[in-house]
Motif scaffolding. Sequence first.
Motif, PDB file in Angstrom:
ATOM      1  N   ARG A 190       0.834  -1.208   0.000  1.00 13.04           N
ATOM      2  CA  ARG A 190       0.000   0.000   0.000  1.00 13.04           C
ATOM      3  C   ARG A 190       0.868   1.257   0.000  1.00 13.04           C
ATOM      4  O   ARG A 190       0.561   2.238  -0.682  1.00 13.04           O
ATOM      5  CB  ARG A 190      -0.948  -0.012   1.200  1.00 13.04           C
ATOM      6  CG  ARG A 190      -1.989  -1.129   1.135  1.00 13.04           C
ATOM      7  CD  ARG A 190      -3.039  -1.018   2.214  1.00 13.04           C
ATOM      8  NE  ARG A 190      -3.964  -2.145   2.156  1.00 13.04           N
ATOM      9  CZ  ARG A 190      -4.955  -2.258   1.277  1.00 13.04           C
ATOM     10  NH1 ARG A 190      -5.152  -1.297   0.398  1.00 13.04           N
ATOM     11  NH2 ARG A 190      -5.750  -3.320   1.285  1.00 13.04           N
ATOM     12  N   GLU A 191       1.960   1.211   0.752  1.00 14.87           N
ATOM     13  CA  GLU A 191       2.880   2.345   0.748  1.00 14.87           C
ATOM     14  C   GLU A 191       3.504   2.521  -0.632  1.00 14.87           C
ATOM     15  O   GLU A 191       3.716   3.656  -1.084  1.00 14.87           O
ATOM     16  CB  GLU A 191       3.966   2.134   1.798  1.00 14.87           C
ATOM     17  CG  GLU A 191       3.459   2.227   3.231  1.00 14.87           C
ATOM     18  CD  GLU A 191       4.524   1.860   4.250  1.00 14.87           C
ATOM     19  OE1 GLU A 191       5.584   1.333   3.819  1.00 14.87           O
ATOM     20  OE2 GLU A 191       4.307   2.085   5.453  1.00 14.87           O
ATOM     21  N   GLY A 192       3.778   1.404  -1.312  1.00 20.59           N
ATOM     22  CA  GLY A 192       4.353   1.465  -2.651  1.00 20.59           C
ATOM     23  C   GLY A 192       3.411   2.095  -3.659  1.00 20.59           C
ATOM     24  O   GLY A 192       3.823   2.890  -4.513  1.00 20.59           O
ATOM     25  N   VAL A 247      13.412  -1.118 -15.556  1.00 14.77           N
ATOM     26  CA  VAL A 247      13.772  -0.536 -14.260  1.00 14.77           C
ATOM     27  C   VAL A 247      13.949   0.967 -14.376  1.00 14.77           C
ATOM     28  O   VAL A 247      14.707   1.461 -15.203  1.00 14.77           O
ATOM     29  CB  VAL A 247      15.069  -1.159 -13.710  1.00 14.77           C
ATOM     30  CG1 VAL A 247      15.419  -0.550 -12.353  1.00 14.77           C
ATOM     31  CG2 VAL A 247      14.932  -2.677 -13.602  1.00 14.77           C
ATOM     32  N   GLU A 248      13.220   1.676 -13.553  1.00 16.78           N
ATOM     33  CA  GLU A 248      13.404   3.118 -13.364  1.00 16.78           C
ATOM     34  C   GLU A 248      13.437   3.318 -11.859  1.00 16.78           C
ATOM     35  O   GLU A 248      12.449   3.693 -11.247  1.00 16.78           O
ATOM     36  CB  GLU A 248      12.253   3.906 -14.000  1.00 16.78           C
ATOM     37  CG  GLU A 248      12.464   5.412 -14.019  1.00 16.78           C
ATOM     38  CD  GLU A 248      11.309   6.144 -14.664  1.00 16.78           C
ATOM     39  OE1 GLU A 248      11.049   7.287 -14.238  1.00 16.78           O
ATOM     40  OE2 GLU A 248      10.661   5.584 -15.570  1.00 16.78           O
ATOM     41  N   TRP A 249      14.587   2.991 -11.290  1.00 11.68           N
ATOM     42  CA  TRP A 249      14.731   2.842  -9.839  1.00 11.68           C
ATOM     43  C   TRP A 249      14.199   4.044  -9.070  1.00 11.68           C
ATOM     44  O   TRP A 249      14.429   5.165  -9.470  1.00 11.68           O
ATOM     45  CB  TRP A 249      16.210   2.609  -9.512  1.00 11.68           C
ATOM     46  CG  TRP A 249      16.407   1.987  -8.173  1.00 11.68           C
ATOM     47  CD1 TRP A 249      16.829   2.600  -7.036  1.00 11.68           C
ATOM     48  CD2 TRP A 249      16.172   0.619  -7.831  1.00 11.68           C
ATOM     49  NE1 TRP A 249      16.888   1.710  -6.005  1.00 11.68           N
ATOM     50  CE2 TRP A 249      16.482   0.478  -6.455  1.00 11.68           C
ATOM     51  CE3 TRP A 249      15.704  -0.499  -8.531  1.00 11.68           C
ATOM     52  CZ2 TRP A 249      16.356  -0.739  -5.784  1.00 11.68           C
ATOM     53  CZ3 TRP A 249      15.592  -1.705  -7.865  1.00 11.68           C
ATOM     54  CH2 TRP A 249      15.909  -1.809  -6.503  1.00 11.68           C
ATOM     55  N   PRO A 250      13.454   3.781  -7.977  1.00 10.25           N
ATOM     56  CA  PRO A 250      13.196   2.501  -7.346  1.00 10.25           C
ATOM     57  C   PRO A 250      11.933   1.789  -7.859  1.00 10.25           C
ATOM     58  O   PRO A 250      11.365   0.953  -7.137  1.00 10.25           O
ATOM     59  CB  PRO A 250      13.022   2.887  -5.875  1.00 10.25           C
ATOM     60  CG  PRO A 250      12.342   4.220  -5.958  1.00 10.25           C
ATOM     61  CD  PRO A 250      12.946   4.901  -7.164  1.00 10.25           C
ATOM     62  N   TYR A 251      11.495   2.111  -9.067  1.00  7.42           N
ATOM     63  CA  TYR A 251      10.320   1.454  -9.634  1.00  7.42           C
ATOM     64  C   TYR A 251      10.740   0.486 -10.729  1.00  7.42           C
ATOM     65  O   TYR A 251      11.801   0.631 -11.337  1.00  7.42           O
ATOM     66  CB  TYR A 251       9.348   2.496 -10.197  1.00  7.42           C
ATOM     67  CG  TYR A 251       8.987   3.555  -9.192  1.00  7.42           C
ATOM     68  CD1 TYR A 251       8.131   3.279  -8.134  1.00  7.42           C
ATOM     69  CD2 TYR A 251       9.547   4.836  -9.264  1.00  7.42           C
ATOM     70  CE1 TYR A 251       7.822   4.252  -7.188  1.00  7.42           C
ATOM     71  CE2 TYR A 251       9.244   5.805  -8.323  1.00  7.42           C
ATOM     72  CZ  TYR A 251       8.380   5.508  -7.287  1.00  7.42           C
ATOM     73  OH  TYR A 251       8.091   6.462  -6.346  1.00  7.42           O
ATOM     74  N   LEU A 258       3.014  -2.737 -15.537  1.00  6.09           N
ATOM     75  CA  LEU A 258       2.426  -2.231 -14.302  1.00  6.09           C
ATOM     76  C   LEU A 258       3.555  -1.839 -13.349  1.00  6.09           C
ATOM     77  O   LEU A 258       4.361  -2.681 -12.943  1.00  6.09           O
ATOM     78  CB  LEU A 258       1.528  -3.294 -13.653  1.00  6.09           C
ATOM     79  CG  LEU A 258       0.385  -3.821 -14.514  1.00  6.09           C
ATOM     80  CD1 LEU A 258      -0.421  -4.870 -13.764  1.00  6.09           C
ATOM     81  CD2 LEU A 258      -0.523  -2.680 -14.967  1.00  6.09           C
ATOM     82  N   GLY A 259       3.613  -0.568 -13.010  1.00  4.95           N
ATOM     83  CA  GLY A 259       4.681  -0.089 -12.157  1.00  4.95           C
ATOM     84  C   GLY A 259       4.583  -0.628 -10.741  1.00  4.95           C
ATOM     85  O   GLY A 259       3.507  -0.690 -10.156  1.00  4.95           O
ATOM     86  N   LYS A 260       5.729  -1.027 -10.186  1.00  3.74           N
ATOM     87  CA  LYS A 260       5.811  -1.490  -8.812  1.00  3.74           C
ATOM     88  C   LYS A 260       7.022  -0.851  -8.155  1.00  3.74           C
ATOM     89  O   LYS A 260       7.956  -0.435  -8.825  1.00  3.74           O
ATOM     90  CB  LYS A 260       5.941  -3.023  -8.749  1.00  3.74           C
ATOM     91  CG  LYS A 260       4.756  -3.776  -9.334  1.00  3.74           C
ATOM     92  CD  LYS A 260       4.969  -5.277  -9.219  1.00  3.74           C
ATOM     93  CE  LYS A 260       3.817  -6.051  -9.820  1.00  3.74           C
ATOM     94  NZ  LYS A 260       4.011  -7.520  -9.709  1.00  3.74           N
ATOM     95  N   ARG A 261       6.996  -0.796  -6.861  1.00  5.67           N
ATOM     96  CA  ARG A 261       8.102  -0.241  -6.095  1.00  5.67           C
ATOM     97  C   ARG A 261       9.012  -1.373  -5.628  1.00  5.67           C
ATOM     98  O   ARG A 261       8.536  -2.375  -5.090  1.00  5.67           O
ATOM     99  CB  ARG A 261       7.565   0.546  -4.885  1.00  5.67           C
ATOM    100  CG  ARG A 261       8.647   1.079  -3.947  1.00  5.67           C
ATOM    101  CD  ARG A 261       9.343   2.285  -4.513  1.00  5.67           C
ATOM    102  NE  ARG A 261      10.428   2.723  -3.647  1.00  5.67           N
ATOM    103  CZ  ARG A 261      10.303   3.622  -2.668  1.00  5.67           C
ATOM    104  NH1 ARG A 261       9.124   4.191  -2.454  1.00  5.67           N
ATOM    105  NH2 ARG A 261      11.332   3.968  -1.934  1.00  5.67           N
ATOM    106  N   ALA A 262      10.299  -1.234  -5.862  1.00  3.63           N
ATOM    107  CA  ALA A 262      11.268  -2.217  -5.388  1.00  3.63           C
ATOM    108  C   ALA A 262      11.791  -1.783  -4.022  1.00  3.63           C
ATOM    109  O   ALA A 262      11.957  -0.589  -3.763  1.00  3.63           O
ATOM    110  CB  ALA A 262      12.419  -2.343  -6.379  1.00  3.63           C
TER     111      ALA A 262
END
Length: 293
Positions: A190-192, A247-251, A258-262
């Motif tokens: 959820r924070e991501g 990768v487009e850090w930190p995503y 679908l973008g996600k947070r690493a």
Amino acid sequence: MADRRILFVHAHPDDESINNGATMAKYVAEGAQVTLVTCTRGEEGEIITPELAHLAADQEDGLGAHREKELAAAMSALGVTDYQYLGGAGRYRDSGMIGTPPNERPDCFWRADLREASDHLVAVIRDRRPQVLVTYDEYGNYGHPDHIQAHRVATYAQALAGVVSYKPELGEAWDIPKLYWTATSEKIAREGVESLRAAGKEIPFDVTEEMPELLTPDELIAAKIDAEDHADAKRAAMLAHATQISVEWPYYALSNNLGKRAFGLEVYRLARGTRGPLHPSTGAEADLFAGVA
């Protein structure tokens, strides 16, 4: 043999870097023996690199060989030197999704004989003698057939490996004290999502709303491994899997865009074994070896 030994079992090249890259780099840096077994070469993966589209399974079918090189580069980034494919590279083919032609192939991992596949892993377990095994939950984290099969093989193999009378030709019996399943923290997810929104990233699919069953309630999380100091190694490993991860850090995003947070913080559910001491600030284990090494 190192005092601390951990074995990761994953379905395809790139799964290890996404789920456990920071953890793996952390333990390598601390002198632990880190072993990775990858069950397929990921031949059916969707290629996001246009200039390599010709490697697709329905064209040259060269993606598996290419992903071997990607995995080698990712392992170099994480510092992992002990990695192999279950039964050897190409022994089991990527199964694709249920209901698709690749899933009907007799050589796909989904259709592998469970005991035969498990015996390959039993031999690794007895040779490496890990105190910790990490794999997926019974749903394979998100339902991919190869992930589910990896869970089955890892679970069966860890049980068989400890049976003294089972196939002694595979090595001396070894009982793994702790088994963990990779997890996705509901709180962190959820924070991501909120972080993506704040960064102006498109969120066409919000997993927290549309598929909350893929998330693990934080009260079920046994271990939280703070490996933020090794986030750069995780980033480099993910970048190495260029046919699969943008990768487009930190995503990052996979072929679904679908973008996600690493995160350098990686979390785990304890499936077998006794929980070790809990960190006072997180209420969870801070070390997967807690209580066993």
